[in-house]
Design a protein around this motif. Structure first.
Motif, short mmCIF file in Angstrom:
data_model
loop_
_atom_site.label_atom_id
_atom_site.label_comp_id
_atom_site.label_asym_id
_atom_site.label_seq_id
_atom_site.Cartn_x
_atom_site.Cartn_y
_atom_site.Cartn_z
N ALA A 3 -4.86 8.23 -9.57
CA ALA A 3 -6.26 8.10 -9.93
C ALA A 3 -6.95 9.45 -9.87
CB ALA A 3 -6.95 7.13 -8.97
N GLY A 4 -7.57 9.82 -10.97
CA GLY A 4 -8.30 11.07 -11.00
C GLY A 4 -9.78 10.81 -11.02
N PRO A 6 -11.52 9.87 -6.00
CA PRO A 6 -11.31 8.88 -4.93
C PRO A 6 -10.63 9.45 -3.69
CG PRO A 6 -10.01 8.35 -6.87
CD PRO A 6 -10.95 9.40 -7.28
N ALA A 60 1.42 -7.57 -6.25
CA ALA A 60 1.91 -6.25 -6.62
C ALA A 60 3.28 -6.30 -7.26
CB ALA A 60 1.93 -5.35 -5.38
N ARG A 61 3.90 -7.51 -7.32
CA ARG A 61 5.23 -7.62 -7.88
C ARG A 61 5.19 -7.37 -9.39
NH1 ARG A 61 7.49 -13.43 -7.36
NH2 ARG A 61 5.80 -13.60 -8.84
N PHE A 98 -4.77 -2.44 -12.82
CA PHE A 98 -4.44 -1.15 -13.41
C PHE A 98 -3.24 -1.27 -14.34
CE2 PHE A 98 -2.49 3.06 -13.44
CZ PHE A 98 -3.57 3.84 -13.76
N LEU A 126 -6.04 -4.26 -2.69
CA LEU A 126 -5.29 -3.19 -3.34
C LEU A 126 -4.18 -3.76 -4.21
CD1 LEU A 126 -5.32 -0.64 -0.43
CD2 LEU A 126 -6.50 -0.44 -2.58
N THR A 175 -13.06 3.46 -4.94
CA THR A 175 -14.18 3.95 -4.14
C THR A 175 -15.14 2.82 -3.79
OG1 THR A 175 -13.94 5.89 -5.52
CG2 THR A 175 -15.72 5.90 -3.97
N LEU A 221 -2.91 3.01 3.43
CA LEU A 221 -2.76 2.09 2.30
C LEU A 221 -3.62 2.56 1.12
CD1 LEU A 221 -1.15 -0.55 2.14
CD2 LEU A 221 -3.25 -1.76 2.60
N PHE A 222 -4.87 2.94 1.41
CA PHE A 222 -5.77 3.39 0.34
C PHE A 222 -5.23 4.65 -0.32
CE2 PHE A 222 -9.05 0.62 2.03
CZ PHE A 222 -9.75 0.30 0.90
N LEU A 243 -9.32 2.47 -13.92
CA LEU A 243 -9.90 2.02 -12.65
C LEU A 243 -11.41 1.92 -12.75
CD1 LEU A 243 -7.82 4.03 -10.06
CD2 LEU A 243 -7.75 1.61 -10.46
N VAL A 285 -2.27 3.94 -2.48
CA VAL A 285 -2.57 3.34 -3.78
C VAL A 285 -3.18 4.37 -4.73
CG1 VAL A 285 -4.10 1.68 -4.90
CG2 VAL A 285 -2.71 0.99 -3.00
N ILE A 286 -4.07 5.26 -4.20
CA ILE A 286 -4.67 6.29 -5.05
C ILE A 286 -3.58 7.17 -5.65
CG2 ILE A 286 -6.15 8.32 -5.05
CD1 ILE A 286 -7.79 6.93 -2.85
N LEU A 326 -0.33 6.36 -5.93
CA LEU A 326 0.56 5.56 -6.77
C LEU A 326 0.00 5.40 -8.18
CD1 LEU A 326 3.11 3.67 -6.48
CD2 LEU A 326 1.51 1.83 -6.23
N LEU A 327 -1.32 5.18 -8.25
CA LEU A 327 -1.95 4.98 -9.56
C LEU A 327 -2.36 6.30 -10.19
CD1 LEU A 327 -4.22 1.93 -8.79
CD2 LEU A 327 -1.92 1.98 -9.65
#
Lengths: 100, 164
Positions: free
Chosen positions: B77-78, B26, B160-161, A84, A77, A30, B67-68, A90, B71-72, B74-75
């Motif tokens: 994210a809560g 997010p 990211a690898r 992460f 990202l 965010t 993209l955002f 996060l 990623v949210i 993929l991870l």
């Protein structure tokens, strides 16, 4: 008809909301989106001033800002994914390894 | 008519931006940001920047926000748990942001010409002219940002690898 300054003040309001999100949010994704909001606010004043001067240079600057924002989003990202993977969080308050 | 559209999209942009700042999850913030970008694209159209409006929707609201959101998801994210951050930031932050807003607004009112009115259709930024300027006057910056985006592409892949 709208005065030009309305557009500039709207841009200032959006920029300050982006600053507020950057300072108040704890989630790193965010926070990143707040930075994008600030970039968008600056783009609005570029376009408004491009209208004022009747020159296209401002719009070309907006184009370059968008390219830099895309590059920044890709690298940022990637960094977030790497962080992460190491810390399983996060929350920016948890990233205090080099804080005294 | 034109005034009504300006205030509609300006209010939508500010409302979505406030929602972005206040949401805890997010993905809600990401959807609000898409709303802000769509409203700004309409404002660009009213200022005669049709190329920028199209690029705003395609690149910003399309590519970058995908993209955002990717990623949210993929991870996974809560909502973040509330941690007690610096009390100084909590008490001083909001007033200082208001001071920042007031100072920017006062500077804008001092230097912006008060009689300048935006009329729809008065200035028309044609895409052909933008392309001509981009590949003549701004050719060197254009090449530099293309190298920049190549570097960013390689950097994102390296970051990211998975470590082996």
């Amino acid at each position: 008809m709208i005065p030009l300054s309305y557009y500039l003040v709207l841009s200032a309001i959006l920029f300050c909301l982006g600053v507020a999100g950057f300072l108040l949010q704890r989630n790193i994704v965010t926070i990143f989106m707040s930075v994008e909001l600030m970039l968008n606010a600056v783009n609005l004043s570029f376009v408004a001033l491009s209208y004022h001067f009747r020159l296209l240079d401002g719009q070309i600057f907006v184009f370059f800002v968008m390219v830099v924002a895309a590059a920044e989003a890709a690298v940022g990202l990637g960094i977030i994914i790497a962080v992460f993977r190491n810390r399983e969080s996060l929350n920016v308050d948890r990233m205090n390894l080099i804080k005294w | 008519m034109y005034e009504a559209f300006f205030f509609l999209f300006a209010l939508a942009a500010v409302g979505f931006a406030v929602n972005l700042v206040l949401q805890n999850h997010p993905i809600h913030s990401a959807l609000s940001l898409i709303g802000v970008m769509a409203s700004l694209a309409s404002l660009y159209l009213m200022l005669g920047a049709e190329f920028i409006a199209a690029v705003q929707v395609i690149v910003y609201a399309g590519a970058i926000m995908v993209l955002f959101v990717f990623v949210i998801m993929l991870l996974n994210a809560g909502e973040e748990e509330r941690t007690n951050f610096s009390r100084l930031a909590g008490t001083l932050g909001v007033p200082l942001i208001l001071v920042l807003l007031a100072s920017i607004a006062s500077i804008v009112y001092r230097i912006a010409p008060s009689d300048e009115m935006v009329r729809f259709g008065d200035f028309h930024g044609r895409t052909a002219d933008i392309g001509r300027m981009l590949f003549r006057t701004y050719l060197l910056p254009f090449e530099i940002v293309s190298i920049l985006i190549l570097v960013a592409l390689v950097g994102a892949v390296v970051l990211a690898r998975k470590e082996s």
